[in-house]
Design an enzyme around this catalytic site. Structure first.
Site, PDB file in Angstrom:
ATOM      1  N   ASP A 159       4.126 -18.005  -8.964  1.00 26.24           N
ATOM      2  CA  ASP A 159       3.792 -19.403  -8.696  1.00 26.24           C
ATOM      3  C   ASP A 159       5.062 -20.225  -8.524  1.00 26.24           C
ATOM      4  O   ASP A 159       6.172 -19.752  -8.798  1.00 26.24           O
ATOM      5  CB  ASP A 159       2.920 -19.976  -9.828  1.00 26.24           C
ATOM      6  CG  ASP A 159       3.426 -19.625 -11.229  1.00 26.24           C
ATOM      7  OD1 ASP A 159       4.571 -19.158 -11.356  1.00 26.24           O
ATOM      8  OD2 ASP A 159       2.684 -19.823 -12.191  1.00 26.24           O
TER       9      ASP A 159
ATOM     10  N   ASN B 208      -4.077 -22.990 -22.885  1.00 21.58           N
ATOM     11  CA  ASN B 208      -5.477 -23.112 -22.451  1.00 21.58           C
ATOM     12  C   ASN B 208      -5.952 -21.853 -21.724  1.00 21.58           C
ATOM     13  O   ASN B 208      -6.971 -21.876 -21.052  1.00 21.58           O
ATOM     14  CB  ASN B 208      -5.658 -24.354 -21.561  1.00 21.58           C
ATOM     15  CG  ASN B 208      -4.818 -24.271 -20.287  1.00 21.58           C
ATOM     16  OD1 ASN B 208      -4.122 -23.282 -20.064  1.00 21.58           O
ATOM     17  ND2 ASN B 208      -4.876 -25.291 -19.466  1.00 21.58           N
TER      18      ASN B 208
ATOM     19  N   HIS C  11      -4.368 -20.282 -19.295  1.00 19.48           N
ATOM     20  CA  HIS C  11      -4.009 -20.111 -17.885  1.00 19.48           C
ATOM     21  C   HIS C  11      -3.048 -18.929 -17.696  1.00 19.48           C
ATOM     22  O   HIS C  11      -2.241 -18.627 -18.575  1.00 19.48           O
ATOM     23  CB  HIS C  11      -3.461 -21.407 -17.261  1.00 19.48           C
ATOM     24  CG  HIS C  11      -2.074 -21.792 -17.626  1.00 19.48           C
ATOM     25  ND1 HIS C  11      -1.769 -22.826 -18.490  1.00 19.48           N
ATOM     26  CD2 HIS C  11      -0.874 -21.315 -17.214  1.00 19.48           C
ATOM     27  CE1 HIS C  11      -0.453 -22.946 -18.586  1.00 19.48           C
ATOM     28  NE2 HIS C  11       0.111 -22.045 -17.818  1.00 19.48           N
TER      29      HIS C  11
ATOM     30  N   GLU D 193      -5.681 -22.397 -13.803  1.00 19.73           N
ATOM     31  CA  GLU D 193      -6.164 -23.179 -14.939  1.00 19.73           C
ATOM     32  C   GLU D 193      -7.631 -22.834 -15.201  1.00 19.73           C
ATOM     33  O   GLU D 193      -8.292 -22.197 -14.351  1.00 19.73           O
ATOM     34  CB  GLU D 193      -6.021 -24.673 -14.604  1.00 19.73           C
ATOM     35  CG  GLU D 193      -4.579 -25.135 -14.360  1.00 19.73           C
ATOM     36  CD  GLU D 193      -3.813 -25.432 -15.649  1.00 19.73           C
ATOM     37  OE1 GLU D 193      -4.179 -24.903 -16.719  1.00 19.73           O
ATOM     38  OE2 GLU D 193      -2.825 -26.192 -15.580  1.00 19.73           O
TER      39      GLU D 193
HETATM   40  C1  GLP Z   1       3.648 -21.507 -17.049  1.00 24.08           C
HETATM   41  C2  GLP Z   1       3.589 -20.403 -15.978  1.00 24.08           C
HETATM   42  C3  GLP Z   1       2.850 -19.211 -16.497  1.00 24.08           C
HETATM   43  C4  GLP Z   1       3.270 -18.968 -17.930  1.00 24.08           C
HETATM   44  C5  GLP Z   1       2.716 -20.057 -18.804  1.00 24.08           C
HETATM   45  C6  GLP Z   1       3.123 -19.962 -20.271  1.00 24.08           C
HETATM   46  O1  GLP Z   1       3.090 -22.666 -16.659  1.00 24.08           O
HETATM   47  N1  GLP Z   1       3.026 -20.830 -14.743  1.00 24.08           N
HETATM   48  O2  GLP Z   1       3.141 -18.099 -15.663  1.00 24.08           O
HETATM   49  O3  GLP Z   1       2.746 -17.740 -18.385  1.00 24.08           O
HETATM   50  O4  GLP Z   1       3.007 -21.320 -18.270  1.00 24.08           O
HETATM   51  O5  GLP Z   1       4.413 -20.456 -20.465  1.00 24.08           O
HETATM   52  P1  GLP Z   1       5.243 -20.232 -21.786  1.00 24.08           P
HETATM   53  O6  GLP Z   1       5.597 -18.807 -21.824  1.00 24.08           O
HETATM   54  O7  GLP Z   1       6.421 -21.145 -21.647  1.00 24.08           O
HETATM   55  O8  GLP Z   1       4.358 -20.638 -22.918  1.00 24.08           O
END
Ligand code: GLP
Length: 244
Positions: free
Chosen positions: A66, A134, A136, A141
């Site tokens: 992404d 959440n 995702h 989402e």
């Molecule tokens: C981000 C990315 C995801 C990631 C998630 C968790 O927004 N788009 O690919 O897995 O959030 O992030 P973190 O590891 O900082 O909690």
């Protein structure tokens, strides 16, 4: 399979073992990479092993999941910049072998179709994933369809705040869909810290309201979690890796 280990460092080490084994099988591995804070210790560990001569990585190809919309191409917060700085450069992977959604394209829908096709044509051997509070995955989402494709999405307030985005920062992103993630041959989901416990439990129990719930239908899913993230997984998960 769920592996529960004691610490963030052990998550990184167990995950690096798995990536290393994949590289031994195929030096030209197509690796799907996540951003966020969770995989960074893994990337540091891979860089350390590479520097020590223990991880031949020069023929790896990386595919991002992404990218934010609206950041400048040289913005250090762009996911491409994060992956290049933390993984590609330390492993000696050239820029041309790092593929990301083309967020600068005039026609984003077309760019999304191209990126889906690129991932599908290459065939992702191993997809690394984190998980949002959440549930995702990538930027899928809650409410995302299990067969969703690459598309422009609006980020939820909780995701924007967790990612440290302020009022003037991006509100939208391009993400690969859950369908593309599920087409990877192997999935490796990492979860660390108590804030991920609920999301991880919902993923493991295939909760249909959680985007990550769809992962449990994949035939080759490995989850590596530390004790804090695994706290709600049910009766005493057995330490399986270096735990005391
Ligand atoms: C981000 C990315 C995801 C990631 C998630 C968790 O927004 N788009 O690919 O897995 O959030 O992030 P973190 O590891 O900082 O909690």
């Amino acid at each position: 399979m769920v592996r529960v280990v004691e610490s963030v460092d052990q998550v990184a080490s167990a995950a690096a073992d798995l990536v290393g084994a994949q590289l031994c099988r195929d030096r030209r591995t197509r690796l799907g990479v996540a951003t966020g804070a969770t995989p960074l210790p893994l990337y540091r560990e891979l860089a350390r092993r590479h520097a020590a001569g223990d991880l031949p990585a020069g023929e790896l190809t990386l595919f991002l999941l992404d990218e934010y919309l609206g950041l400048g191409t040289d913005d250090p917060r762009s996911f491409r910049a994060v992956v290049v700085d933390h993984l590609a450069r330390p492993l000696g992977i050239p820029d041309g072998a790092v593929h990301a959604p083309e967020v600068g394209a005039a026609d984003l829908q077309q760019a999304c179709r191209r990126f889906d096709a690129l991932r599908d044509d290459a065939g992702i051997d191993l997809q690394i994933l984190g998980i949002g509070r959440n549930g995702h995955i990538a930027f899928n989402e809650p409410g995302s369809a299990p067969d969703s494709g690459c598309r422009v999405v609006q980020l939820t307030d909780v995701t924007r705040s967790d990612n440290g985005l302020g009022p003037k920062d991006p509100t939208h992103a391009v993400t690969v869909g859950i369908g593309s993630i599920l087409r990877a041959r192997r999935l490796l989901l990492l979860a660390t810290g108590p804030t991920k416990a609920e999301a991880l439990a919902r993923a493991v129990h295939a909760d249909p309201r959680s985007p990550a719930g769809a992962l449990s239908g994949h035939p080759d899913l490995t989850i590596i979690a530390d004790r804090d993230a695994a706290a709600l997984l049910g009766p005493a998960p057995t330490p399986t890796d270096g735990a005391t």
